[in-house]
Structure formats: structure tokens, C-alpha cells
Design an enzyme around this catalytic site. Structure first.
Site, PDB file in Angstrom:
ATOM      1  CB  CYS A 179      -0.976  -0.014   1.177  1.00 45.07           C
ATOM      2  SG  CYS A 179      -0.201   0.036   2.810  1.00 45.07           S
TER       3      CYS A 179
ATOM      4  NE  ARG B 220      -4.610   1.389   1.811  1.00 47.61           N
ATOM      5  CZ  ARG B 220      -4.398   2.140   0.752  1.00 47.61           C
ATOM      6  NH1 ARG B 220      -5.254   2.111  -0.242  1.00 47.61           N
ATOM      7  NH2 ARG B 220      -3.333   2.911   0.680  1.00 47.61           N
TER       8      ARG B 220
ATOM      9  CG  ASP C 190      -5.109   5.081   2.636  1.00 44.31           C
ATOM     10  OD1 ASP C 190      -5.239   4.577   3.770  1.00 44.31           O
ATOM     11  OD2 ASP C 190      -4.041   5.526   2.205  1.00 44.31           O
TER      12      ASP C 190
HETATM   13  P1  4NP Z   1      -1.809   2.793   4.170  1.00 44.30           P
HETATM   14  O1  4NP Z   1      -2.400   4.143   4.766  1.00 44.30           O
HETATM   15  O2  4NP Z   1      -1.255   3.137   2.809  1.00 44.30           O
HETATM   16  O3  4NP Z   1      -3.018   1.900   4.065  1.00 44.30           O
HETATM   17  O4  4NP Z   1      -0.781   2.299   5.147  1.00 44.30           O
HETATM   18  C1  4NP Z   1      -1.626   5.318   4.895  1.00 44.30           C
HETATM   19  C2  4NP Z   1      -0.854   5.518   6.016  1.00 44.30           C
HETATM   20  C3  4NP Z   1      -0.106   6.678   6.167  1.00 44.30           C
HETATM   21  C4  4NP Z   1      -0.134   7.634   5.179  1.00 44.30           C
HETATM   22  C5  4NP Z   1      -0.895   7.427   4.053  1.00 44.30           C
HETATM   23  C6  4NP Z   1      -1.645   6.261   3.894  1.00 44.30           C
HETATM   24  N1  4NP Z   1       0.599   8.836   5.315  1.00 44.30           N
HETATM   25  O5  4NP Z   1       0.481   9.708   4.447  1.00 44.30           O
HETATM   26  O6  4NP Z   1       1.360   8.984   6.281  1.00 44.30           O
END
Ligand code: 4NP
Length: 154
Positions: free
Chosen positions: A8, A14, A123
Site C-alpha cells: 500500500c 492496509r 485508504d
Molecule cells: P496505508 O495508509 O497506505 O493503508 O498504510 C496510509 C498511512 C499513512 C499515510 C498514508 C496512507 N501517510 O500519508 O502517512
């Protein structure tokens, strides 16, 4: 041993949920010796951070402990090491193709690519909806496990 990398953006919501749900499903099908599953992010933003607490709680509710998992960024080396690199959304797949210099072996896929309604997994970092993300991830993991199990048992 078949190797699956769940990917991800941040590797704190995710893809760790997908990693641990997939591992749990594989174990329940008696495939834990045959399949290795890990996860990574396309960004280095969360490097070294633990799984985000709401994602951790969803896993706990399923009886799954994500232990000491820490976020890491994927690299081109992962393309050589893993058989399947499964993206949570198309944006991740595009970033993965950039990191890997394309996808010459056809290893990069969407987690919900083979679903009756192929789609991205929204997300939950932005939507706050960890329930839907978890349901989507369970659906995608079961479908990919069916596919990979067929390959193993051939
Ligand atoms: P992930 O969610 O891609 O599902 O782990 C996110 C976690 C952190 C960030 C973006 C998406 N961030 O910008 O820090």
C-alpha cells in the site's frame, strides 16, 4: 515456497492487514509452509512505524496478532524476491511499476483484481473506515489464496 508481497502507500494500515489476514488464511488451509507473505509501502513516510492502532484492533478482533511488524518501503529488489506483488489500489500499482522499472514478469496485480467487482481498496487512513477496508482485504486475500493454492497443488 511462493512469496507474496502486499503493498500500500504507508505500510501501516492496509498492507499489514492484508499480510496478517493472508497468513492467517494460509495457515488455516495448511499452507503456512508453502507460502510466505510480507508487506511494504511505496512511500518511506512511515518507515519503522508500527501498525496503526485501528488496523491493529481490527486484526485483534479476528484473533490475529501483528506482533512487531514495522513499516518499510518496497524496493526494486523485492521484484526479484517475490512471486506476487499485490497492490491495494491502482495508484500503488503505478508507484510499484515506477519503483520496479515496469512489470516485465507480470507479477504486479491489484488485490481485488479477480473480484466480481474489481476495485481499489479505499485508504482508511483518509476515510476512517477500517471495517470496509478489512472486509475488502478479506475478500481479496481469499481470492488470491484460491489462485495460489491451485498453483501449489498442481
Ligand atoms: P496505508 O495508509 O497506505 O493503508 O498504510 C496510509 C498511512 C499513512 C499515510 C498514508 C496512507 N501517510 O500519508 O502517512
Amino acid at each position: 515456497m511462493l512469496k507474496v508481497l502486499m503493498v500500500c502507500l504507508g505500510n501501516i494500515c492496509r498492507s499489514p492487514m492484508a499480510e496478517f489476514i493472508f497468513r492467517d488464511m494460509a495457515k488455516k488451509r495448511g499452507l503456512e509452509e508453502k507460502i510466505l507473505c510480507a508487506s511494504a509501502g511505496t512511500s518511506d513516510e512511515e518507515w519503522g512505524n508500527p501498525v496503526y492502532p485501528p488496523a491493529r484492533r481490527k486484526l485483534w478482533a479476528l484473533g490475529i496478532d501483528c506482533g512487531e511488524k514495522r513499516a518499510r518501503q518496497m524496493s526494486k529488489k523485492d521484484y526479484g524476491e517475490f512471486d506476487y506483488l499485490l497492490a491495494m489500489e491502482e495508484r500503488n500499482a503505478a508507484a510499484m511499476r515506477r519503483i520496479c522499472g515496469g512489470d516485465p514478469e507480470g507479477k504486479i496485480h491489484l488485490l481485488l483484481e479477480n473480484a466480481p467487482a474489481p476495485r481499489d481498496i479505499a485508504d482508511p487512513w483518509y476515510t476512517g473506515d477500517f471495517d470496509s477496508a478489512c472486509r475488502d482485504i478479506q475478500e481479496g486475500c481469499a481470492l488470491w489464496l484460491d489462485e495460489i493454492e491451485k498453483r501449489i497443488r498442481k
